[in-house]
Design a protein around this motif. Structure first.
Motif, short mmCIF file in Angstrom:
data_model
loop_
_atom_site.label_atom_id
_atom_site.label_comp_id
_atom_site.label_asym_id
_atom_site.label_seq_id
_atom_site.Cartn_x
_atom_site.Cartn_y
_atom_site.Cartn_z
N PHE A 20 7.63 2.62 4.25
CA PHE A 20 8.14 2.73 5.63
C PHE A 20 8.27 1.34 6.21
N TYR A 21 9.48 1.01 6.66
CA TYR A 21 9.74 -0.31 7.25
C TYR A 21 9.78 -0.24 8.78
N SER A 22 10.60 0.69 9.30
CA SER A 22 10.76 0.79 10.75
C SER A 22 11.42 2.12 11.11
N GLU A 23 11.12 2.62 12.30
CA GLU A 23 11.79 3.83 12.77
C GLU A 23 13.26 3.58 13.06
N ASP A 24 13.65 2.32 13.20
CA ASP A 24 15.02 1.97 13.58
C ASP A 24 15.97 1.81 12.40
N VAL A 25 15.48 1.97 11.19
CA VAL A 25 16.35 1.81 10.02
C VAL A 25 16.47 3.14 9.29
N PRO A 26 17.56 3.32 8.54
CA PRO A 26 17.74 4.59 7.82
C PRO A 26 16.80 4.73 6.62
N TRP A 27 16.72 5.94 6.15
CA TRP A 27 15.98 6.26 4.94
C TRP A 27 16.92 6.22 3.75
N ILE A 28 16.41 5.78 2.61
CA ILE A 28 17.08 5.92 1.32
C ILE A 28 16.16 6.77 0.45
N CYS A 29 16.75 7.80 -0.16
CA CYS A 29 16.00 8.60 -1.13
C CYS A 29 16.62 8.38 -2.50
N LEU A 30 15.83 7.84 -3.42
CA LEU A 30 16.28 7.60 -4.79
C LEU A 30 15.81 8.75 -5.67
N ILE A 31 16.75 9.42 -6.30
CA ILE A 31 16.40 10.46 -7.27
C ILE A 31 16.47 9.83 -8.65
N LEU A 32 15.29 9.68 -9.23
CA LEU A 32 15.17 9.03 -10.54
C LEU A 32 15.69 9.91 -11.66
N PRO A 33 16.08 9.30 -12.77
CA PRO A 33 16.43 10.10 -13.95
C PRO A 33 15.21 10.90 -14.42
N PHE A 34 15.48 12.04 -15.02
CA PHE A 34 14.41 12.88 -15.54
C PHE A 34 13.52 12.09 -16.50
#
Length: 190
Positions: A20-34
């Motif tokens: 978590f960096y800041s409430e003011d920045v977007p989230w990135i969700c990385l879906i890893l390879p199986f």
């Protein structure tokens, strides 16, 4: 600073990593390879941790103890999408940039299709994934990989042999600054 934790989807434990960096920045969700552990995302976290909040998770059951019996139907796309949503809901993440890498790209496509309002952007990175459940959409590369994976699963030496043969042999020139940064990132991470 990132933290490792886990959450359950029914009886299945899902390990995830969050920064978590800041409430003011977007989230990135990385879906890893199986089949890849969370630490494979170290460079991803290092590169983006001062610009975004980040979350990633390990795919269900694949990295669990070999004594665990996987029941038929446990590894469906639908279950992988449910796992993603459980992780996001657990951390109250309502809107995220979804990055699917390799087999994770197939899960990202399905998740974005089922929950379009939860994802602001969809980024599919490399790898092979089948669109529309149609074998006609599979490339020759995908067919080759499908044929090689059962051989790689026999033992570690065969897996290492195949992995060594799949290394890229050429580099690509990139002109645009954004893509140059992204390319530097992809060469480090991917």
């Amino acid at each position: 600073m990132s933290k490792y934790s886990s959450v359950k989807n029914n009886k299945i434990s899902l390990d995830y990593r969050i920064s978590f960096y800041s409430e003011d920045v977007p989230w990135i969700c990385l879906i890893l390879p199986f089949g890849l552990k969370l630490d494979v995302a170290n460079s991803f976290f290092d590169y983006f941790h001062n610009q975004f909040n980040i979350i990633t998770y390990e795919s269900r059951l694949i990295l669990d103890s070999s004594s665990l019996q996987v029941i038929d139907g446990e590894l469906t796309v639908e279950n992988h999408v449910k796992d993603l949503m459980v992780v996001l809901n657990h951390k109250n993440i309502e809107d995220t940039i979804l990055v699917g890498y390799c087999s994770g790209a197939g899960i990202a496509l399905a998740a974005a299709n089922q929950n379009p309002n939860r994802f602001s952007y969809l980024i599919l990175v490399n790898g092979e994934f089948v669109l529309l459940n149609d074998r006609d959409c599979v490339t020759q590369y995908g067919i080759d990989i499908d044929n090689l994976l059962p051989i790689a699963a026999i033992d570690r030496s065969k897996a290492e042999f195949i992995l060594n043969r799949l290394q890229p042999k050429k580099s690509y020139k990139v002109r645009n600054t954004f893509w140059r940064k992204f390319t530097l990132f992809t060469t480090t991470f991917f």
